[in-house]
Scaffold this motif. Structure first.
Motif, PDB file in Angstrom:
ATOM      1  N   LEU A 194       6.583  -2.021   2.122  1.00 35.42           N
ATOM      2  CA  LEU A 194       5.996  -2.565   3.360  1.00 35.42           C
ATOM      3  C   LEU A 194       4.485  -2.703   3.268  1.00 35.42           C
ATOM      4  O   LEU A 194       3.782  -2.654   4.272  1.00 35.42           O
ATOM      5  CB  LEU A 194       6.343  -1.653   4.540  1.00 35.42           C
ATOM      6  N   GLY A 195       3.998  -2.890   2.051  1.00 35.52           N
ATOM      7  CA  GLY A 195       2.558  -2.935   1.830  1.00 35.52           C
ATOM      8  C   GLY A 195       1.846  -4.030   2.577  1.00 35.52           C
ATOM      9  O   GLY A 195       0.697  -3.871   2.983  1.00 35.52           O
ATOM     10  N   TYR A 196       2.501  -5.157   2.780  1.00 37.65           N
ATOM     11  CA  TYR A 196       1.854  -6.273   3.482  1.00 37.65           C
ATOM     12  C   TYR A 196       1.464  -5.895   4.905  1.00 37.65           C
ATOM     13  O   TYR A 196       0.574  -6.511   5.499  1.00 37.65           O
ATOM     14  CB  TYR A 196       2.759  -7.509   3.481  1.00 37.65           C
ATOM     15  N   LEU A 197       2.099  -4.871   5.460  1.00 37.07           N
ATOM     16  CA  LEU A 197       1.749  -4.398   6.805  1.00 37.07           C
ATOM     17  C   LEU A 197       0.626  -3.368   6.790  1.00 37.07           C
ATOM     18  O   LEU A 197       0.121  -2.984   7.838  1.00 37.07           O
ATOM     19  CB  LEU A 197       2.977  -3.796   7.490  1.00 37.07           C
ATOM     20  N   GLY A 198       0.268  -2.884   5.605  1.00 33.07           N
ATOM     21  CA  GLY A 198      -0.801  -1.898   5.479  1.00 33.07           C
ATOM     22  C   GLY A 198      -0.410  -0.495   5.905  1.00 33.07           C
ATOM     23  O   GLY A 198      -1.266   0.361   6.088  1.00 33.07           O
ATOM     24  N   ILE A 199       0.883  -0.249   6.040  1.00 31.44           N
ATOM     25  CA  ILE A 199       1.345   1.053   6.529  1.00 31.44           C
ATOM     26  C   ILE A 199       0.895   2.190   5.617  1.00 31.44           C
ATOM     27  O   ILE A 199       0.528   3.265   6.084  1.00 31.44           O
ATOM     28  CB  ILE A 199       2.875   1.049   6.708  1.00 31.44           C
ATOM     29  N   HIS A 200       0.909   1.969   4.316  1.00 29.74           N
ATOM     30  CA  HIS A 200       0.504   3.015   3.380  1.00 29.74           C
ATOM     31  C   HIS A 200      -0.957   3.411   3.598  1.00 29.74           C
ATOM     32  O   HIS A 200      -1.314   4.570   3.411  1.00 29.74           O
ATOM     33  CB  HIS A 200       0.731   2.569   1.935  1.00 29.74           C
ATOM     34  N   GLY A 249      -6.181  -0.533   6.495  1.00 29.36           N
ATOM     35  CA  GLY A 249      -4.843  -0.943   6.915  1.00 29.36           C
ATOM     36  C   GLY A 249      -4.866  -2.213   7.744  1.00 29.36           C
ATOM     37  O   GLY A 249      -4.048  -3.111   7.556  1.00 29.36           O
ATOM     38  N   ILE A 250      -5.828  -2.295   8.654  1.00 26.85           N
ATOM     39  CA  ILE A 250      -5.976  -3.497   9.476  1.00 26.85           C
ATOM     40  C   ILE A 250      -6.393  -4.685   8.607  1.00 26.85           C
ATOM     41  O   ILE A 250      -5.872  -5.790   8.764  1.00 26.85           O
ATOM     42  CB  ILE A 250      -6.986  -3.244  10.615  1.00 26.85           C
ATOM     43  N   ILE A 251      -7.306  -4.443   7.658  1.00 23.57           N
ATOM     44  CA  ILE A 251      -7.728  -5.508   6.745  1.00 23.57           C
ATOM     45  C   ILE A 251      -6.535  -6.017   5.947  1.00 23.57           C
ATOM     46  O   ILE A 251      -6.365  -7.232   5.784  1.00 23.57           O
ATOM     47  CB  ILE A 251      -8.856  -5.010   5.812  1.00 23.57           C
ATOM     48  N   GLN A 252      -5.704  -5.111   5.444  1.00 23.67           N
ATOM     49  CA  GLN A 252      -4.533  -5.515   4.661  1.00 23.67           C
ATOM     50  C   GLN A 252      -3.574  -6.344   5.508  1.00 23.67           C
ATOM     51  O   GLN A 252      -3.051  -7.361   5.062  1.00 23.67           O
ATOM     52  CB  GLN A 252      -3.809  -4.288   4.098  1.00 23.67           C
ATOM     53  N   LEU A 253      -3.347  -5.921   6.724  1.00 28.12           N
ATOM     54  CA  LEU A 253      -2.457  -6.657   7.617  1.00 28.12           C
ATOM     55  C   LEU A 253      -2.990  -8.063   7.898  1.00 28.12           C
ATOM     56  O   LEU A 253      -2.253  -9.048   7.799  1.00 28.12           O
ATOM     57  CB  LEU A 253      -2.274  -5.884   8.928  1.00 28.12           C
ATOM     58  N   ILE A 254      -4.263  -8.162   8.216  1.00 23.00           N
ATOM     59  CA  ILE A 254      -4.866  -9.469   8.491  1.00 23.00           C
ATOM     60  C   ILE A 254      -4.839 -10.348   7.248  1.00 23.00           C
ATOM     61  O   ILE A 254      -4.502 -11.542   7.318  1.00 23.00           O
ATOM     62  CB  ILE A 254      -6.308  -9.300   9.035  1.00 23.00           C
ATOM     63  N   ALA A 255      -5.166  -9.780   6.095  1.00 20.86           N
ATOM     64  CA  ALA A 255      -5.166 -10.554   4.849  1.00 20.86           C
ATOM     65  C   ALA A 255      -3.771 -11.085   4.535  1.00 20.86           C
ATOM     66  O   ALA A 255      -3.623 -12.220   4.069  1.00 20.86           O
ATOM     67  CB  ALA A 255      -5.678  -9.694   3.699  1.00 20.86           C
ATOM     68  N   SER A 256      -2.751 -10.297   4.789  1.00 23.65           N
ATOM     69  CA  SER A 256      -1.381 -10.750   4.539  1.00 23.65           C
ATOM     70  C   SER A 256      -0.994 -11.889   5.470  1.00 23.65           C
ATOM     71  O   SER A 256      -0.320 -12.837   5.054  1.00 23.65           O
ATOM     72  CB  SER A 256      -0.395  -9.588   4.700  1.00 23.65           C
ATOM     73  N   VAL A 257      -1.410 -11.805   6.708  1.00 18.75           N
ATOM     74  CA  VAL A 257      -1.093 -12.866   7.664  1.00 18.75           C
ATOM     75  C   VAL A 257      -1.853 -14.150   7.316  1.00 18.75           C
ATOM     76  O   VAL A 257      -1.275 -15.244   7.275  1.00 18.75           O
ATOM     77  CB  VAL A 257      -1.418 -12.417   9.111  1.00 18.75           C
ATOM     78  N   VAL A 258      -3.148 -14.021   7.033  1.00 20.09           N
ATOM     79  CA  VAL A 258      -3.992 -15.189   6.744  1.00 20.09           C
ATOM     80  C   VAL A 258      -3.531 -15.895   5.466  1.00 20.09           C
ATOM     81  O   VAL A 258      -3.540 -17.122   5.394  1.00 20.09           O
ATOM     82  CB  VAL A 258      -5.477 -14.774   6.650  1.00 20.09           C
ATOM     83  N   THR A 259      -3.134 -15.131   4.460  1.00 18.36           N
ATOM     84  CA  THR A 259      -2.729 -15.730   3.179  1.00 18.36           C
ATOM     85  C   THR A 259      -1.223 -15.981   3.101  1.00 18.36           C
ATOM     86  O   THR A 259      -0.707 -16.262   2.020  1.00 18.36           O
ATOM     87  CB  THR A 259      -3.146 -14.834   2.004  1.00 18.36           C
ATOM     88  N   CYS A 260      -0.539 -15.879   4.209  1.00 17.81           N
ATOM     89  CA  CYS A 260       0.922 -16.073   4.275  1.00 17.81           C
ATOM     90  C   CYS A 260       1.666 -15.160   3.300  1.00 17.81           C
ATOM     91  O   CYS A 260       2.651 -15.553   2.671  1.00 17.81           O
ATOM     92  CB  CYS A 260       1.278 -17.531   4.012  1.00 17.81           C
TER      93      CYS A 260
END
Length: 114
Positions: A53-59, A69-80
């Motif tokens: 579940l790394g794309y959510l930044g939970i780790h 964690g927030i940066i990881q979540l945003i980066a995953s959304v922005v980069t699809c």
């Protein structure tokens, strides 16, 4: 009649011994479980969460890195989802490090990325 009473007393004594052994075993199990789940080292949990579940930044949240964690979540959304390769690599790194090395690097040293 006397034999029955002696036999009954023997059974009671054996049952009491068994109960004491069971209590001791349960106590040892409980202590071991508490040690495992209350451990400060979150290597396995963070590694598996990063891979699955790394794309959510939970780790990152588990390790106490809220901003990352927030940066990881945003980066995953922005980069699809393309940015989810980063936590996948982090998860592999987490799981291949020794327990002490992981603890010192990511929990004590607070190294947020790789």
């Amino acid at each position: 009649m006397s034999e029955d009473k002696n036999l009954n007393d023997d059974f009671k004594e054996k049952a009491k011994e068994f109960a004491e052994e069971a209590k001791e075993t349960a106590k040892e199990f409980t202590e071991g479980a508490q040690e495992t789940f209350e451990s400060d080292n979150k290597k396995v949990l963070a590694g598996i969460l990063a891979i699955l579940l790394g794309y959510l930044g939970i780790h990152k949240f588990v390790l106490g890195y809220t901003k990352e964690g927030i940066i990881q979540l945003i980066a995953s959304v922005v980069t699809c989802g393309i940015a989810s390769i980063i936590p996948f690599i982090e998860g592999i790194i987490y799981l291949t490090k020794s327990d002490d090395d992981f603890y010192n690097t990511y929990q004590v040293g607070k190294k947020p990325w790789f």
